[in-house]
Design a protein around this motif. Structure first.
Motif, PDB file in Angstrom:
ATOM      1  N   ARG A 309      23.340 -21.725  44.852  1.00 49.09           N
ATOM      2  CA  ARG A 309      22.670 -22.686  45.728  1.00 49.09           C
ATOM      3  C   ARG A 309      21.264 -23.012  45.249  1.00 49.09           C
ATOM      4  NH1 ARG A 309      24.540 -20.377  51.716  1.00 49.09           N
ATOM      5  NH2 ARG A 309      26.789 -20.644  51.353  1.00 49.09           N
ATOM      6  N   ALA A 310      20.604 -22.041  44.626  1.00 45.91           N
ATOM      7  CA  ALA A 310      19.226 -22.277  44.181  1.00 45.91           C
ATOM      8  C   ALA A 310      19.154 -23.338  43.096  1.00 45.91           C
ATOM      9  CB  ALA A 310      18.617 -20.977  43.665  1.00 45.91           C
ATOM     10  N   ARG A 314      17.881 -30.180  46.070  1.00 40.72           N
ATOM     11  CA  ARG A 314      17.093 -29.988  47.276  1.00 40.72           C
ATOM     12  C   ARG A 314      17.436 -31.094  48.273  1.00 40.72           C
ATOM     13  NH1 ARG A 314      16.752 -26.469  44.199  1.00 40.72           N
ATOM     14  NH2 ARG A 314      14.896 -25.434  43.344  1.00 40.72           N
ATOM     15  N   ARG A 316      15.596 -33.256  49.771  1.00 38.22           N
ATOM     16  CA  ARG A 316      14.935 -34.525  49.457  1.00 38.22           C
ATOM     17  C   ARG A 316      15.563 -35.188  48.230  1.00 38.22           C
ATOM     18  NH1 ARG A 316      11.099 -30.532  48.159  1.00 38.22           N
ATOM     19  NH2 ARG A 316      10.496 -30.424  45.942  1.00 38.22           N
ATOM     20  N   GLU A 317      16.108 -34.371  47.308  1.00 41.62           N
ATOM     21  CA  GLU A 317      16.784 -34.940  46.144  1.00 41.62           C
ATOM     22  C   GLU A 317      18.134 -35.521  46.536  1.00 41.62           C
ATOM     23  OE1 GLU A 317      14.663 -31.710  43.115  1.00 41.62           O
ATOM     24  OE2 GLU A 317      16.802 -31.553  43.593  1.00 41.62           O
ATOM     25  N   SER A 376       7.462 -34.321  43.254  1.00 37.04           N
ATOM     26  CA  SER A 376       7.919 -33.426  42.204  1.00 37.04           C
ATOM     27  C   SER A 376       6.870 -33.294  41.099  1.00 37.04           C
ATOM     28  CB  SER A 376       9.240 -33.924  41.612  1.00 37.04           C
ATOM     29  OG  SER A 376      10.262 -33.896  42.560  1.00 37.04           O
TER      30      SER A 376
END
Length: 380
Positions: A309-310, A314, A316-317, A376
């Motif tokens: 998952r990391a 994200r 927002r992405e 970013s």
């Protein structure tokens, strides 16, 4: 020709061509231009008896699908879709981005004769979406582009399946069966090495045109031939074909299709105001795509193993991908022509809705991408 390999250039040329088509159609020469686009010239050969508009949509656009299929095969074998686990997230997001807009369209369009247009808002335009990302997405992680590309390729695959399943009329099975060995011979020949490469190239072109003509004659939309040919090309040959065709498709094929498809006279939509088809497509493209892709991507993230998952997108992405996914344009315009073939008013309404909805998604997606990219860059 190097500039025409740029995703930025391709997206810009699509926008200019679409605006030009709309402007021409609503100018004093609009009626003459539309008539010229729809004029059938008798060639004596039925398969080539196409109007300029159909020559672009049924003929030249097959080259775009050929390149899309080449990219799809690369993604399935060596790229972001090379394993089921890699393909899961964009596949679920792409499915959500097809199902939700279709359901939203059907909720807004109740007339059975008009509800056949449900596939129109289900497509994502690869060239436009990646073009906007390239223009304003500087600083975003590479995983955003990879996810958007994988989603758009899968989206196009679903669109091609929809075209084959729902827009094939008066199927003639014999030409379709004859196209199979032609496509097989095309794939086999692409794997061969020969001391006469020019002869091999000529034979590949002949086999490709033969397969295209047979598929067109069968009643299946001819762009399906482009997909099949792209999928069977040997990888090394596919690289050369893509290198040779990409600038021509970006500089000529896609702008010509955008120009001819967007030639819509606005007053011709319908007396008494905009139709339910217009509102169905206009809402379903930006809103349906946003909701469907976001829901699918979040569901995929929840289903992924905790250790992976990391490395995923994200929230927002995901929003960047979901907003850009609402730019339907090329394939949605094709869907509009196929869904309402024979009803110029509905084609006009759907085309205007695609242009308007894609413009909304373009603006919202561009602003969202720029803001997320800026964040970013600041955090890196």
């Amino acid at each position: 020709m190097a500039i025409f390999r740029s995703e930025r250039a391709a997206g810009l040329m699509l926008a200019i061509a679409a605006a030009a088509g709309l402007a021409i159609a609503n100018s004093p020469v609009g009626s003459a231009a539309i008539a010229l686009r729809d004029t059938h010239a008798s060639t004596g050969v039925a398969v080539f008896d196409l109007s300029p508009g159909h020559a672009v949509a049924d003929g030249l656009l097959a080259l775009f699908f050929l390149l899309a299929a080449i990219e799809l095969r690369h993604e399935l074998t060596r790229g972001e879709l090379a394993s089921p686990r890699k393909a899961l997230a964009p596949a679920i997001a792409a499915t959500g981005g097809v199902v939700v807009p279709a359901l939203l369209f059907l909720a807004l369009v109740r007339d059975p004769a008009e509800s056949v247009g449900w596939p129109i808002p289900t497509a994502t335009d690869i060239a436009f979406a990646l073009g906007v990302l390239a223009l304003v997405g500087r600083g975003l992680p590479r995983r955003v582009r990879a996810f958007l590309l994988a989603l758009a390729v899968l989206d196009d695959l679903i669109a091609i399946a929809i075209i084959s399943a729902f827009f094939t009329r008066d199927l003639a099975p014999v030409p379709l069966l004859l196209a199979v060995p032609a496509i097989g011979a095309f794939g086999w020949l692409s794997t061969r090495t020969t001391p006469f490469p020019v002869v091999r190239t000529v034979l590949l072109v002949v086999l490709g045109i033969t397969a295209w003509a047979l598929v067109l004659t069968s009643g299946v939309h001819a762009t399906v031939a482009g997909v099949a040919l792209g999928l069977v090309l040997a990888p090394r040959t596919a690289v050369r074909v893509r290198h040779a065709l990409e600038p021509w498709v970006n500089a000529l094929v896609l702008p010509l299709f955008a120009l001819t498809a967007s030639m819509v006279a606005i007053p011709a939509v319908r007396e008494g105001g905009l139709s339910a088809v217009f509102w169905g497509v206009f809402v379903a493209l930006p809103v349906g795509k946003l909701l469907g892709i976001t829901a699918g991507a979040l569901l995929a993230a929840r289903l992924a193993p905790r250790a992976e998952r990391a490395s995923g997108l994200r929230p927002r992405e995901i929003l960047v991908v979901a907003t850009l996914g609402g730019v339907g344009f090329t394939i949605s315009l094709l869907m509009a022509e196929l869904a309402f073939r024979g009803d110029p008013e509905l084609v006009a309404a759907a085309t205007l809705a695609v242009l308007s909805g894609s413009l909304v998604a373009l603006v919202v997606g561009g602003v969202t991408t720029a803001l997320v990219a800026r964040r970013s860059r600041l955090s890196s």
